[in-house]
Write a protein that holds these residues in place. Structure first.
Motif, PDB file in Angstrom:
ATOM      1  N   MET A   1       0.308  10.742  19.014  1.00  0.00           N
ATOM      2  CA  MET A   1       1.138   9.654  18.721  1.00  0.00           C
ATOM      3  C   MET A   1       0.707   8.602  19.151  1.00  0.00           C
ATOM      4  N   ILE A   2       0.315   8.616  20.473  1.00  0.00           N
ATOM      5  CA  ILE A   2      -0.317   7.441  21.253  1.00  0.00           C
ATOM      6  C   ILE A   2      -1.426   6.811  20.886  1.00  0.00           C
ATOM      7  N   GLY A   3      -2.385   7.752  20.151  1.00  0.00           N
ATOM      8  CA  GLY A   3      -3.533   7.297  19.621  1.00  0.00           C
ATOM      9  C   GLY A   3      -3.259   6.412  18.414  1.00  0.00           C
ATOM     10  N   MET A   4      -2.423   6.870  17.547  1.00  0.00           N
ATOM     11  CA  MET A   4      -1.849   6.265  16.246  1.00  0.00           C
ATOM     12  C   MET A   4      -1.090   4.917  16.525  1.00  0.00           C
ATOM     13  N   GLY A   5      -0.486   4.921  17.660  1.00  0.00           N
ATOM     14  CA  GLY A   5       0.290   3.568  18.062  1.00  0.00           C
ATOM     15  C   GLY A   5      -0.807   2.657  18.481  1.00  0.00           C
ATOM     16  N   VAL A   6      -1.846   3.046  19.233  1.00  0.00           N
ATOM     17  CA  VAL A   6      -3.138   2.028  19.696  1.00  0.00           C
ATOM     18  C   VAL A   6      -3.652   1.382  18.291  1.00  0.00           C
ATOM     19  N   PHE A   7      -3.913   2.789  17.297  1.00  0.00           N
ATOM     20  CA  PHE A   7      -4.633   1.946  16.252  1.00  0.00           C
ATOM     21  C   PHE A   7      -3.789   1.154  15.571  1.00  0.00           C
ATOM     22  N   LEU A   8      -2.638   1.207  15.296  1.00  0.00           N
ATOM     23  CA  LEU A   8      -1.791   0.474  14.430  1.00  0.00           C
ATOM     24  C   LEU A   8      -1.927  -0.806  15.043  1.00  0.00           C
ATOM     25  N   THR A   9      -1.783  -0.729  16.559  1.00  0.00           N
ATOM     26  CA  THR A   9      -1.317  -2.072  17.269  1.00  0.00           C
ATOM     27  C   THR A   9      -2.817  -3.011  17.095  1.00  0.00           C
ATOM     28  N   GLY A  10      -3.651  -2.231  17.178  1.00  0.00           N
ATOM     29  CA  GLY A  10      -5.241  -3.026  17.268  1.00  0.00           C
ATOM     30  C   GLY A  10      -5.335  -3.511  15.842  1.00  0.00           C
ATOM     31  N   PHE A  11      -4.887  -2.594  14.876  1.00  0.00           N
ATOM     32  CA  PHE A  11      -5.041  -3.220  13.370  1.00  0.00           C
ATOM     33  C   PHE A  11      -4.116  -4.259  13.270  1.00  0.00           C
ATOM     34  N   THR A  12      -2.797  -4.506  13.782  1.00  0.00           N
ATOM     35  CA  THR A  12      -2.072  -5.644  13.613  1.00  0.00           C
ATOM     36  C   THR A  12      -2.485  -7.019  14.296  1.00  0.00           C
ATOM     37  N   MET A  13      -3.147  -6.584  15.534  1.00  0.00           N
ATOM     38  CA  MET A  13      -3.724  -7.518  16.100  1.00  0.00           C
ATOM     39  C   MET A  13      -4.993  -8.300  15.669  1.00  0.00           C
ATOM     40  N   ALA A  14      -5.674  -7.575  14.681  1.00  0.00           N
ATOM     41  CA  ALA A  14      -6.875  -8.105  14.127  1.00  0.00           C
ATOM     42  C   ALA A  14      -6.661  -9.285  13.111  1.00  0.00           C
ATOM     43  N   GLY A  15      -5.516  -9.594  12.801  1.00  0.00           N
ATOM     44  CA  GLY A  15      -5.350 -10.929  12.347  1.00  0.00           C
ATOM     45  C   GLY A  15      -4.573 -10.462  10.878  1.00  0.00           C
ATOM     46  N   ALA A  16      -3.885 -11.698  10.367  1.00  0.00           N
ATOM     47  CA  ALA A  16      -2.824 -11.194   9.061  1.00  0.00           C
ATOM     48  C   ALA A  16      -3.553 -10.834   7.991  1.00  0.00           C
ATOM     49  N   GLY A  17      -4.887 -11.377   7.596  1.00  0.00           N
ATOM     50  CA  GLY A  17      -5.369 -10.887   6.526  1.00  0.00           C
ATOM     51  C   GLY A  17      -5.699  -9.460   6.638  1.00  0.00           C
ATOM     52  N   ARG A  18      -6.361  -8.875   7.660  1.00  0.00           N
ATOM     53  CA  ARG A  18      -6.729  -7.696   7.778  1.00  0.00           C
ATOM     54  C   ARG A  18      -5.522  -6.828   7.731  1.00  0.00           C
ATOM     55  N   SER A  19      -4.839  -7.034   8.703  1.00  0.00           N
ATOM     56  CA  SER A  19      -3.438  -6.452   8.668  1.00  0.00           C
ATOM     57  C   SER A  19      -2.651  -6.245   7.216  1.00  0.00           C
ATOM     58  N   ALA A  20      -2.583  -7.131   6.354  1.00  0.00           N
ATOM     59  CA  ALA A  20      -2.119  -7.218   5.106  1.00  0.00           C
ATOM     60  C   ALA A  20      -2.941  -6.319   4.202  1.00  0.00           C
ATOM     61  N   THR A  21      -4.364  -6.341   4.353  1.00  0.00           N
ATOM     62  CA  THR A  21      -5.412  -5.501   3.643  1.00  0.00           C
ATOM     63  C   THR A  21      -5.088  -3.740   4.032  1.00  0.00           C
ATOM     64  N   GLY A  22      -4.960  -3.693   5.438  1.00  0.00           N
ATOM     65  CA  GLY A  22      -4.650  -2.463   5.918  1.00  0.00           C
ATOM     66  C   GLY A  22      -3.364  -1.942   5.311  1.00  0.00           C
ATOM     67  N   ALA A  23      -2.389  -2.717   5.459  1.00  0.00           N
ATOM     68  CA  ALA A  23      -0.994  -2.322   4.646  1.00  0.00           C
ATOM     69  C   ALA A  23      -0.895  -1.718   3.601  1.00  0.00           C
ATOM     70  N   ALA A  24      -1.731  -2.524   2.789  1.00  0.00           N
ATOM     71  CA  ALA A  24      -1.970  -2.149   1.277  1.00  0.00           C
ATOM     72  C   ALA A  24      -2.602  -0.828   1.141  1.00  0.00           C
ATOM     73  N   ALA A  25      -3.708  -0.618   1.945  1.00  0.00           N
ATOM     74  CA  ALA A  25      -4.263   0.352   1.809  1.00  0.00           C
ATOM     75  C   ALA A  25      -3.585   1.725   2.264  1.00  0.00           C
ATOM     76  N   LEU A  26      -2.663   1.546   3.485  1.00  0.00           N
ATOM     77  CA  LEU A  26      -1.691   2.720   3.900  1.00  0.00           C
ATOM     78  C   LEU A  26      -0.679   2.897   2.769  1.00  0.00           C
ATOM     79  N   THR A  27      -0.332   1.904   1.972  1.00  0.00           N
ATOM     80  CA  THR A  27       0.549   2.256   1.016  1.00  0.00           C
ATOM     81  C   THR A  27      -0.109   2.843  -0.194  1.00  0.00           C
ATOM     82  N   VAL A  28      -1.298   2.622  -0.470  1.00  0.00           N
ATOM     83  CA  VAL A  28      -1.779   3.369  -1.662  1.00  0.00           C
ATOM     84  C   VAL A  28      -2.035   4.954  -1.032  1.00  0.00           C
ATOM     85  N   VAL A  29      -2.337   5.149   0.178  1.00  0.00           N
ATOM     86  CA  VAL A  29      -2.595   6.655   0.765  1.00  0.00           C
ATOM     87  C   VAL A  29      -1.113   7.270   0.530  1.00  0.00           C
ATOM     88  N   LYS A  30      -0.105   6.343   0.962  1.00  0.00           N
ATOM     89  CA  LYS A  30       1.502   7.165   1.131  1.00  0.00           C
ATOM     90  C   LYS A  30       1.767   7.334  -0.365  1.00  0.00           C
TER      91      LYS A  30
END
Length: 99
Positions: A1-30
Motif C-alpha cells: 500500500m505504501i509503495g502504491m501511494g508513493v508511486f501515485l504521488t510521484g506520478f501526480t507530481m510529474a506534471g499535469a500532462g503526464r498525470s492525465a496520461t497516466g489517469a487515462a492509462a489506469l482507466t483503460v486498465v480498470k
C-alpha cells in the motif's frame, strides 16, 4: 500500500500532462479488468448466492466504503486548478456557498 501511494504521488507530481496520461492509462486498465469480470460472469454457470455463515472481516466493509467514496474530492481539485472557478464550474448549492 505504501509503495502504491508513493508511486501515485510521484506520478501526480510529474506534471499535469503526464498525470492525465497516466489517469487515462489506469482507466483503460480498470475498464479491461471490469470487462474481464463481466466476461467471466457470463462464462461461468449460474449459482444462487450464499449468505456467509458468520460475520465477515471488518476490512471488507472498509474496502466497500473506500470504493463508495472514491472521487468525491475531484470537483474541489478541479476548482483549485481553474482560473475563474466561480464562473467556470457549475454550482448547485445555496447562495451561502457562493459567498
Amino acid at each position: 500500500m505504501i509503495g502504491m501511494g508513493v508511486f501515485l504521488t510521484g506520478f501526480t507530481m510529474a506534471g499535469a500532462g503526464r498525470s492525465a496520461t497516466g489517469a487515462a492509462a489506469l482507466t483503460v486498465v480498470k475498464l479491461g479488468l471490469l470487462a474481464a469480470v463481466a466476461l467471466a460472469g457470463l462464462a461461468l454457470p449460474v449459482a444462487p448466492a450464499v449468505v456467509p455463515a458468520g460475520p465477515t472481516h471488518p476490512a471488507t466493509a472498509l474496502v466497500l466504503l473506500f470504493f463508495a467514496f472514491v472521487g468525491f474530492e475531484r470537483p474541489t481539485a478541479v476548482a483549485g486548478e481553474a482560473v475563474a472557478a466561480r464562473r467556470s464550474l457549475p454550482w448547485r448549492w445555496s447562495a451561502a456557498w457562493r459567498a
